[in-house]
Design a protein around this motif. Structure first.
Motif, PDB file in Angstrom:
ATOM      1  N   GLN A 147       0.864  -1.238   0.109  1.00  0.00           N
ATOM      2  CA  GLN A 147       0.049   0.023   0.015  1.00  0.00           C
ATOM      3  C   GLN A 147       0.928   1.295  -0.146  1.00  0.00           C
ATOM      4  OE1 GLN A 147      -3.345  -0.575  -0.502  1.00  0.00           O
ATOM      5  NE2 GLN A 147      -2.429  -2.690  -0.800  1.00  0.00           N
ATOM      6  N   ARG A 148       1.604   1.426   0.894  1.00  0.00           N
ATOM      7  CA  ARG A 148       2.780   2.630   1.022  1.00  0.00           C
ATOM      8  C   ARG A 148       3.435   2.840  -0.177  1.00  0.00           C
ATOM      9  NH1 ARG A 148       2.544   1.150   6.660  1.00  0.00           N
ATOM     10  NH2 ARG A 148       0.984   2.628   7.672  1.00  0.00           N
ATOM     11  N   LEU A 149       4.137   1.749  -0.677  1.00  0.00           N
ATOM     12  CA  LEU A 149       5.119   1.576  -1.840  1.00  0.00           C
ATOM     13  C   LEU A 149       4.490   2.286  -2.934  1.00  0.00           C
ATOM     14  CD1 LEU A 149       7.781   1.255  -2.534  1.00  0.00           C
ATOM     15  CD2 LEU A 149       7.127  -1.267  -3.333  1.00  0.00           C
ATOM     16  N   ALA A 150       3.077   1.698  -3.396  1.00  0.00           N
ATOM     17  CA  ALA A 150       2.401   2.215  -4.646  1.00  0.00           C
ATOM     18  C   ALA A 150       2.069   3.760  -4.169  1.00  0.00           C
ATOM     19  CB  ALA A 150       1.276   1.341  -4.514  1.00  0.00           C
ATOM     20  N   ARG A 151       1.876   4.285  -2.935  1.00  0.00           N
ATOM     21  CA  ARG A 151       1.486   5.494  -3.016  1.00  0.00           C
ATOM     22  C   ARG A 151       2.675   6.451  -3.067  1.00  0.00           C
ATOM     23  NH1 ARG A 151      -2.462   2.740  -0.400  1.00  0.00           N
ATOM     24  NH2 ARG A 151      -4.496   3.798   0.065  1.00  0.00           N
ATOM     25  N   ARG A 208       2.621  19.454  13.080  1.00  0.00           N
ATOM     26  CA  ARG A 208       1.568  18.096  13.323  1.00  0.00           C
ATOM     27  C   ARG A 208       0.516  18.449  12.214  1.00  0.00           C
ATOM     28  NH1 ARG A 208      -0.996  17.779  18.847  1.00  0.00           N
ATOM     29  NH2 ARG A 208      -3.026  18.429  18.164  1.00  0.00           N
ATOM     30  N   TYR A 209      -0.060  19.657  12.462  1.00  0.00           N
ATOM     31  CA  TYR A 209      -1.144  19.907  11.141  1.00  0.00           C
ATOM     32  C   TYR A 209      -0.579  19.833   9.836  1.00  0.00           C
ATOM     33  CZ  TYR A 209      -3.722  21.582  15.457  1.00  0.00           C
ATOM     34  OH  TYR A 209      -4.443  21.627  16.619  1.00  0.00           O
ATOM     35  N   ALA A 210       0.682  20.379   9.549  1.00  0.00           N
ATOM     36  CA  ALA A 210       1.130  20.079   8.245  1.00  0.00           C
ATOM     37  C   ALA A 210       1.333  18.518   7.744  1.00  0.00           C
ATOM     38  CB  ALA A 210       2.688  20.841   8.072  1.00  0.00           C
ATOM     39  N   MET A 211       1.708  17.808   8.779  1.00  0.00           N
ATOM     40  CA  MET A 211       1.919  16.374   8.605  1.00  0.00           C
ATOM     41  C   MET A 211       0.409  15.688   8.073  1.00  0.00           C
ATOM     42  SD  MET A 211       5.110  15.138  10.848  1.00  0.00           S
ATOM     43  CE  MET A 211       4.109  14.826  12.230  1.00  0.00           C
ATOM     44  N   GLU A 212      -0.555  16.323   9.160  1.00  0.00           N
ATOM     45  CA  GLU A 212      -1.841  15.642   9.021  1.00  0.00           C
ATOM     46  C   GLU A 212      -2.213  16.142   7.765  1.00  0.00           C
ATOM     47  OE1 GLU A 212      -4.128  16.568  12.659  1.00  0.00           O
ATOM     48  OE2 GLU A 212      -5.814  15.868  11.741  1.00  0.00           O
ATOM     49  N   ALA A 213      -2.248  17.343   7.374  1.00  0.00           N
ATOM     50  CA  ALA A 213      -2.846  17.822   5.930  1.00  0.00           C
ATOM     51  C   ALA A 213      -2.449  17.045   4.716  1.00  0.00           C
ATOM     52  CB  ALA A 213      -2.788  19.151   5.800  1.00  0.00           C
ATOM     53  N   VAL A 214      -0.783  16.724   4.763  1.00  0.00           N
ATOM     54  CA  VAL A 214      -0.428  16.175   3.669  1.00  0.00           C
ATOM     55  C   VAL A 214      -0.901  14.477   3.662  1.00  0.00           C
ATOM     56  CG1 VAL A 214       1.654  15.337   2.738  1.00  0.00           C
ATOM     57  CG2 VAL A 214       1.597  17.643   3.625  1.00  0.00           C
ATOM     58  N   HIS A 215      -0.794  13.933   4.684  1.00  0.00           N
ATOM     59  CA  HIS A 215      -0.917  12.566   4.862  1.00  0.00           C
ATOM     60  C   HIS A 215      -2.271  12.346   4.750  1.00  0.00           C
ATOM     61  CE1 HIS A 215      -0.420   8.445   5.743  1.00  0.00           C
ATOM     62  NE2 HIS A 215      -1.340   8.430   6.796  1.00  0.00           N
ATOM     63  N   HIS A 216      -3.307  13.018   5.569  1.00  0.00           N
ATOM     64  CA  HIS A 216      -4.882  12.369   5.460  1.00  0.00           C
ATOM     65  C   HIS A 216      -5.191  13.129   4.129  1.00  0.00           C
ATOM     66  CE1 HIS A 216      -4.856  10.023   9.192  1.00  0.00           C
ATOM     67  NE2 HIS A 216      -4.011  11.068   9.854  1.00  0.00           N
ATOM     68  N   GLY A 217      -4.759  14.016   3.757  1.00  0.00           N
ATOM     69  CA  GLY A 217      -5.213  14.861   2.507  1.00  0.00           C
ATOM     70  C   GLY A 217      -5.250  13.603   1.341  1.00  0.00           C
ATOM     71  N   LEU A 218      -4.221  13.026   1.113  1.00  0.00           N
ATOM     72  CA  LEU A 218      -3.927  12.091   0.300  1.00  0.00           C
ATOM     73  C   LEU A 218      -4.898  10.814   0.290  1.00  0.00           C
ATOM     74  CD1 LEU A 218      -0.010  11.597  -0.250  1.00  0.00           C
ATOM     75  CD2 LEU A 218      -1.636  12.284  -1.978  1.00  0.00           C
ATOM     76  N   GLN A 219      -5.464  10.686   1.426  1.00  0.00           N
ATOM     77  CA  GLN A 219      -6.433   9.429   1.411  1.00  0.00           C
ATOM     78  C   GLN A 219      -7.748   9.560   0.988  1.00  0.00           C
ATOM     79  OE1 GLN A 219      -4.552   6.881   2.906  1.00  0.00           O
ATOM     80  NE2 GLN A 219      -3.057   8.635   3.296  1.00  0.00           N
ATOM     81  N   GLY A 220      -8.016  10.775   0.639  1.00  0.00           N
ATOM     82  CA  GLY A 220      -9.494  11.286   0.084  1.00  0.00           C
ATOM     83  C   GLY A 220      -9.515  11.796  -1.164  1.00  0.00           C
ATOM     84  N   GLY A 225      -9.428  17.073   0.875  1.00  0.00           N
ATOM     85  CA  GLY A 225      -8.144  17.512   1.276  1.00  0.00           C
ATOM     86  C   GLY A 225      -8.015  18.987   1.569  1.00  0.00           C
ATOM     87  N   LEU A 226      -8.595  19.621   0.727  1.00  0.00           N
ATOM     88  CA  LEU A 226      -8.531  20.951   0.535  1.00  0.00           C
ATOM     89  C   LEU A 226      -9.480  21.596   1.720  1.00  0.00           C
ATOM     90  CD1 LEU A 226      -8.962  22.004  -2.917  1.00  0.00           C
ATOM     91  CD2 LEU A 226      -7.070  22.266  -1.671  1.00  0.00           C
ATOM     92  N   ASN A 227     -10.512  20.641   2.154  1.00  0.00           N
ATOM     93  CA  ASN A 227     -11.521  21.135   3.382  1.00  0.00           C
ATOM     94  C   ASN A 227     -10.370  20.927   4.630  1.00  0.00           C
ATOM     95  OD1 ASN A 227     -13.716  21.943   4.364  1.00  0.00           O
ATOM     96  ND2 ASN A 227     -14.600  19.879   4.606  1.00  0.00           N
ATOM     97  N   LEU A 228      -9.731  19.572   4.599  1.00  0.00           N
ATOM     98  CA  LEU A 228      -9.151  19.428   5.731  1.00  0.00           C
ATOM     99  C   LEU A 228      -7.971  20.420   5.986  1.00  0.00           C
ATOM    100  CD1 LEU A 228      -8.336  17.411   8.175  1.00  0.00           C
ATOM    101  CD2 LEU A 228      -6.557  16.395   6.505  1.00  0.00           C
ATOM    102  N   GLU A 229      -7.365  20.737   4.803  1.00  0.00           N
ATOM    103  CA  GLU A 229      -6.065  21.957   5.065  1.00  0.00           C
ATOM    104  C   GLU A 229      -6.954  23.195   5.560  1.00  0.00           C
ATOM    105  OE1 GLU A 229      -2.982  22.851   1.542  1.00  0.00           O
ATOM    106  OE2 GLU A 229      -4.678  24.222   1.525  1.00  0.00           O
ATOM    107  N   ALA A 230      -7.950  23.640   5.062  1.00  0.00           N
ATOM    108  CA  ALA A 230      -8.806  24.859   5.514  1.00  0.00           C
ATOM    109  C   ALA A 230      -8.810  24.919   6.974  1.00  0.00           C
ATOM    110  CB  ALA A 230      -9.797  25.310   4.568  1.00  0.00           C
ATOM    111  N   LYS A 231      -9.522  23.759   7.575  1.00  0.00           N
ATOM    112  CA  LYS A 231      -9.670  23.657   8.848  1.00  0.00           C
ATOM    113  C   LYS A 231      -8.677  23.669   9.641  1.00  0.00           C
ATOM    114  CE  LYS A 231     -13.961  20.772   8.866  1.00  0.00           C
ATOM    115  NZ  LYS A 231     -14.398  19.375   8.612  1.00  0.00           N
ATOM    116  N   LEU A 232      -7.506  22.853   9.328  1.00  0.00           N
ATOM    117  CA  LEU A 232      -6.144  22.986   9.932  1.00  0.00           C
ATOM    118  C   LEU A 232      -5.523  24.261  10.043  1.00  0.00           C
ATOM    119  CD1 LEU A 232      -4.943  19.386   8.936  1.00  0.00           C
ATOM    120  CD2 LEU A 232      -5.946  20.183  11.276  1.00  0.00           C
ATOM    121  N   PHE A 233      -5.755  24.920   8.818  1.00  0.00           N
ATOM    122  CA  PHE A 233      -5.042  26.334   8.863  1.00  0.00           C
ATOM    123  C   PHE A 233      -5.750  27.034   9.726  1.00  0.00           C
ATOM    124  CE2 PHE A 233      -5.042  30.680   7.322  1.00  0.00           C
ATOM    125  CZ  PHE A 233      -3.633  30.821   7.175  1.00  0.00           C
TER     126      PHE A 233
END
Ligand code: CAA
Length: 260
Positions: A147-151, A208-220, A225-233
């Motif tokens: 999973q992670r290698l392909a991502r 922490r929020y930067a890592m969360e935005a990049v990592h979790h943003g990629l899952q959806g 992802g943009l919504n998550l980024e705006a909330k964390l910003f």
């Protein structure tokens, strides 16, 4: 706490976790996984620690995979359980809330590459070799490698590595984006340390929020992802660190972040 197969060193804001089974190239047996789980759990809850470096003992291997002696005894039931357990330890690392840098000082094979891929940044020695050789043992990666290698490197390259079982040199790993940096072996730890310290000096919440935005943003989806980024910003904007960071810029001084 004293461990048999893992060495934990803490210096100011940076911790080094060293897998220490050099006679078997730091292979991950169950006990080592349990010790890593304890160590990372402690580091997650240690507010003084702001960045972690994971590496292997000796000059030959980062981690040469899960312990093949143990795998040889597994049946379907405990094989699945072992993979789930390994995946949970790697998820702890991935979701630590502070950056973990893999300093890949030699072979990173099978579970070794998988644990490196659960880290947030990967720095490799020019002598390192990386791969998913499980296919040569009649199994497949079990700690998230498929999973992670392909991502990280795309489906085509991941498929080639997983199906061929071939190990690639550090320069090739850099070319395909599997590692962030490659350094001469004798410089690897200094470079990892410098990068860990640089990140440790930032505001911990923004990190922490930067890592969360990049990592979790990629899952959806992109929209999610943009919504998550705006909330964390927005959350960042409510912190003392944002007041300090913006004030320091305007007052032409260095910021002193307090992770609040
Ligand atoms: N598990 C258990 N023991 C291991 C090991 C592993 N993953 N990797 C190396 N060792 C042991 C060897 O058995 C050997 O022990 P002895 O001295 O008692 O014989 C010792 O470490 C040194 O290894 P070598 O003599 O093989 O060293 P080398 O320089 O000739 O070769 C190597 C180095 C290419 C890394 C080779 O050791 C190798 O191919 N190792 C296995 C790599 C591998 O297949 N990893 C995947 C494991 S499965 C997995 O990880 C599943 C998962 O996804 C969770």
């Amino acid at each position: 706490m004293e461990f048999e197969n893992v060495i934990l060193e803490k210096t100011d804001a940076v911790a080094i976790v060293r897998v220490n089974r050099p006679k078997v190239l730091n292979a991950l047996n169950r006990k080592t996984m349990e010790e890593l789980e304890c160590v990372f759990f402690e580091l997650k809850n240690d507010a003084q620690i702001k960045a972690v470096i994971l590496t292997g003992s000796g000059d030959k291997a980062f981690i040469a995979g899960a312990d093949i002696k143990e795998i040889s005894g597994y049946q379907a039931g405990n094989g699945t359980q072992f993979a789930h357990y390994g995946q949970s330890v790697l998820a702890l690392i991935e979701n630590l809330g502070k950056p973990v840098l893999a300093a890949i000082n030699g072979y990173a094979l099978g579970g070794g590459l998988e644990i490196a891929m659960a880290c947030h940044l990967r720095l490799a020695s020019a002598r390192a070799k990386m791969g998913q050789p499980e296919i040569n043992l009649g199994v497949i990666p079990g700690f998230g490698g498929t999973q992670r290698l392909a991502r990280l490197v795309g489906e085509g390259r991941a498929m080639e590595l997983v199906l061929s079982g071939d190990a690639i040199p550090a320069a090739e790993a850099l070319r395909i984006g599997l590692v962030n940096q490659v350094h001469p072996p004798e410089e690897l730890m200094d470079k990892a340390w410098a990068l860990a310290e640089k990140i440790a000096a930032k505001g911990g919440l923004a990190v922490r929020y930067a890592m969360e935005a990049v990592h979790h943003g990629l899952q959806g989806s992109l929209a999610e992802g943009l919504n998550l980024e705006a909330k964390l910003f927005g959350l960042c904007c409510a912190t003392e660190d944002k007041t300090e960071g913006t004030s320091a810029f305007l007052e032409k001084r260095n910021p002193a972040f307090k992770d609040r």
